[in-house]
Motif scaffolding. Structure first.
Motif, PDB file in Angstrom:
ATOM      1  N   ILE A 121       0.893  -1.288  -0.048  1.00  0.00           N
ATOM      2  CA  ILE A 121      -0.137   0.040  -0.032  1.00  0.00           C
ATOM      3  C   ILE A 121       0.897   1.276   0.081  1.00  0.00           C
ATOM      4  O   ILE A 121       0.347   2.328   0.312  1.00  0.00           O
ATOM      5  CB  ILE A 121      -0.988   0.063   1.225  1.00  0.00           C
ATOM      6  N   SER A 122       2.110   1.156   0.015  1.00  0.00           N
ATOM      7  CA  SER A 122       3.167   2.238  -0.102  1.00  0.00           C
ATOM      8  C   SER A 122       2.965   3.170   1.274  1.00  0.00           C
ATOM      9  O   SER A 122       2.873   4.299   0.966  1.00  0.00           O
ATOM     10  CB  SER A 122       2.998   2.967  -1.489  1.00  0.00           C
ATOM     11  N   LYS A 123       2.998   2.582   2.201  1.00  0.00           N
ATOM     12  CA  LYS A 123       2.484   3.364   3.372  1.00  0.00           C
ATOM     13  C   LYS A 123       3.496   3.305   4.506  1.00  0.00           C
ATOM     14  O   LYS A 123       3.813   2.197   4.785  1.00  0.00           O
ATOM     15  CB  LYS A 123       1.208   2.784   3.839  1.00  0.00           C
ATOM     16  N   LEU A 124       4.154   4.668   4.894  1.00  0.00           N
ATOM     17  CA  LEU A 124       5.266   4.473   5.745  1.00  0.00           C
ATOM     18  C   LEU A 124       4.868   4.644   7.254  1.00  0.00           C
ATOM     19  O   LEU A 124       3.880   5.658   7.170  1.00  0.00           O
ATOM     20  CB  LEU A 124       6.328   5.619   5.507  1.00  0.00           C
ATOM     21  N   VAL A 125       4.953   3.785   8.199  1.00  0.00           N
ATOM     22  CA  VAL A 125       4.458   4.088   9.307  1.00  0.00           C
ATOM     23  C   VAL A 125       5.464   3.916  10.408  1.00  0.00           C
ATOM     24  O   VAL A 125       6.820   3.161  10.315  1.00  0.00           O
ATOM     25  CB  VAL A 125       3.630   2.558   9.745  1.00  0.00           C
ATOM     26  N   SER A 126       5.509   4.706  11.296  1.00  0.00           N
ATOM     27  CA  SER A 126       6.364   4.927  12.423  1.00  0.00           C
ATOM     28  C   SER A 126       5.930   4.413  13.653  1.00  0.00           C
ATOM     29  O   SER A 126       4.841   4.757  14.191  1.00  0.00           O
ATOM     30  CB  SER A 126       6.607   6.384  12.549  1.00  0.00           C
ATOM     31  N   TYR A 127       6.916   3.673  14.496  1.00  0.00           N
ATOM     32  CA  TYR A 127       6.742   2.953  15.761  1.00  0.00           C
ATOM     33  C   TYR A 127       7.670   3.560  16.700  1.00  0.00           C
ATOM     34  O   TYR A 127       8.910   3.544  16.614  1.00  0.00           O
ATOM     35  CB  TYR A 127       6.734   1.518  15.620  1.00  0.00           C
ATOM     36  N   ASP A 128       6.990   4.234  17.629  1.00  0.00           N
ATOM     37  CA  ASP A 128       7.749   4.934  18.548  1.00  0.00           C
ATOM     38  C   ASP A 128       8.630   3.821  19.544  1.00  0.00           C
ATOM     39  O   ASP A 128       8.280   2.852  19.376  1.00  0.00           O
ATOM     40  CB  ASP A 128       7.027   5.895  19.394  1.00  0.00           C
ATOM     41  N   THR A 129       9.498   4.470  20.568  1.00  0.00           N
ATOM     42  CA  THR A 129      10.113   3.281  21.637  1.00  0.00           C
ATOM     43  C   THR A 129       9.219   2.910  22.443  1.00  0.00           C
ATOM     44  O   THR A 129       9.201   1.765  22.792  1.00  0.00           O
ATOM     45  CB  THR A 129      11.350   4.451  22.339  1.00  0.00           C
ATOM     46  N   GLU A 130       7.843   3.553  22.542  1.00  0.00           N
ATOM     47  CA  GLU A 130       7.147   2.794  23.685  1.00  0.00           C
ATOM     48  C   GLU A 130       5.549   3.074  22.827  1.00  0.00           C
ATOM     49  O   GLU A 130       5.008   4.027  22.364  1.00  0.00           O
ATOM     50  CB  GLU A 130       6.762   3.388  24.797  1.00  0.00           C
ATOM     51  N   ILE A 131       5.096   2.098  22.667  1.00  0.00           N
ATOM     52  CA  ILE A 131       3.688   1.593  22.107  1.00  0.00           C
ATOM     53  C   ILE A 131       2.709   1.148  23.207  1.00  0.00           C
ATOM     54  O   ILE A 131       3.144   0.066  23.953  1.00  0.00           O
ATOM     55  CB  ILE A 131       3.671   0.746  20.900  1.00  0.00           C
ATOM     56  N   THR A 132       1.616   1.874  23.256  1.00  0.00           N
ATOM     57  CA  THR A 132       0.664   1.287  24.174  1.00  0.00           C
ATOM     58  C   THR A 132      -0.740   1.229  23.642  1.00  0.00           C
ATOM     59  O   THR A 132      -1.101   1.954  22.678  1.00  0.00           O
ATOM     60  CB  THR A 132       0.459   2.029  25.447  1.00  0.00           C
ATOM     61  N   GLY A 133      -1.633   0.502  24.045  1.00  0.00           N
ATOM     62  CA  GLY A 133      -3.118   0.361  23.672  1.00  0.00           C
ATOM     63  C   GLY A 133      -3.873  -0.722  24.255  1.00  0.00           C
ATOM     64  O   GLY A 133      -3.294  -1.546  25.140  1.00  0.00           O
ATOM     65  N   PHE A 134      -5.085  -0.811  23.821  1.00  0.00           N
ATOM     66  CA  PHE A 134      -5.980  -1.833  24.569  1.00  0.00           C
ATOM     67  C   PHE A 134      -6.340  -2.672  23.289  1.00  0.00           C
ATOM     68  O   PHE A 134      -6.929  -2.277  22.499  1.00  0.00           O
ATOM     69  CB  PHE A 134      -7.324  -1.126  25.145  1.00  0.00           C
ATOM     70  N   VAL A 135      -5.838  -4.072  23.407  1.00  0.00           N
ATOM     71  CA  VAL A 135      -6.311  -5.064  22.588  1.00  0.00           C
ATOM     72  C   VAL A 135      -7.693  -5.732  22.798  1.00  0.00           C
ATOM     73  O   VAL A 135      -7.999  -6.078  23.939  1.00  0.00           O
ATOM     74  CB  VAL A 135      -5.227  -5.868  22.470  1.00  0.00           C
ATOM     75  N   LEU A 168      -4.859   3.411  21.127  1.00  0.00           N
ATOM     76  CA  LEU A 168      -3.209   3.331  20.656  1.00  0.00           C
ATOM     77  C   LEU A 168      -2.437   4.496  20.793  1.00  0.00           C
ATOM     78  O   LEU A 168      -3.009   5.503  20.384  1.00  0.00           O
ATOM     79  CB  LEU A 168      -3.480   2.762  19.066  1.00  0.00           C
ATOM     80  N   LYS A 169      -1.202   4.434  21.203  1.00  0.00           N
ATOM     81  CA  LYS A 169      -0.205   5.629  21.345  1.00  0.00           C
ATOM     82  C   LYS A 169       1.237   5.012  20.627  1.00  0.00           C
ATOM     83  O   LYS A 169       1.385   4.044  21.055  1.00  0.00           O
ATOM     84  CB  LYS A 169      -0.236   6.123  22.723  1.00  0.00           C
ATOM     85  N   GLY A 170       1.880   5.770  20.196  1.00  0.00           N
ATOM     86  CA  GLY A 170       3.252   5.657  19.634  1.00  0.00           C
ATOM     87  C   GLY A 170       3.365   5.074  18.495  1.00  0.00           C
ATOM     88  O   GLY A 170       4.317   4.705  17.689  1.00  0.00           O
TER      89      GLY A 170
END
Length: 136
Positions: free
Chosen positions: A66-80, A88-90
């Motif tokens: 899909i030619s999509k660039l995604v950035s993942y921070d050093t800390e990722i949080t969320g409710f699954v 979702l954060k990060g």
């Protein structure tokens, strides 16, 4: 942190990734959703669905289909939850010159082959689930 109370924690990249992928699988989310590197810790609190991931450095990943660039921070949080990650954060997805934060990810249930990424600004982008399969 109170959110982490009662959580299962895995340390190190291999154990952490195994746990993260296990959670994606269990909740019906695409296994390639978290292309992370150098994971330090992954935690999950079963009764609230709270998940956190800590990695050494920010990771940018291009989903080729899909030619999509995604950035993942050093800390990722969320409710699954089943077919969804909320609060979702990060995680940010590049849109033209901006990097709006992704706030929620939802897979259609019953399945249509689509996954939706919602930002705090209320913008929703829809893609084929296959674009986030393992190895993409």
């Amino acid at each position: 942190m109170a959110e982490k109370e009662g959580g299962i924690v895995k340390e190190g990249h291999d154990e952490g990734m195994n746990m993260a992928i296990g959670l994606l699988e269990e909740f019906g989310l695409p296994l390639g959703l978290l292309p992370l590197a150098d994971v330090i810790e992954v935690g999950f609190v079963r009764n609230t669905g709270y998940m956190w991931i800590v990695q050494k450095k920010k990771v940018e990943h291009k989903f080729q289909m899909i030619s999509k660039l995604v950035s993942y921070d050093t800390e990722i949080t969320g409710f699954v939850d089943k077919k969804r990650i909320k609060k979702l954060k990060g995680v940010k997805a590049r849109e033209l010159m901006l990097w709006p934060p992704v706030n929620e990810i939802v897979v259609d249930d019953p399945p249509t082959g689509k996954i939706h990424f919602k930002s705090l600004a209320g913008v929703t982008k829809t893609f084929p689930v296959d674009a986030f399969a393992a190895g993409q």
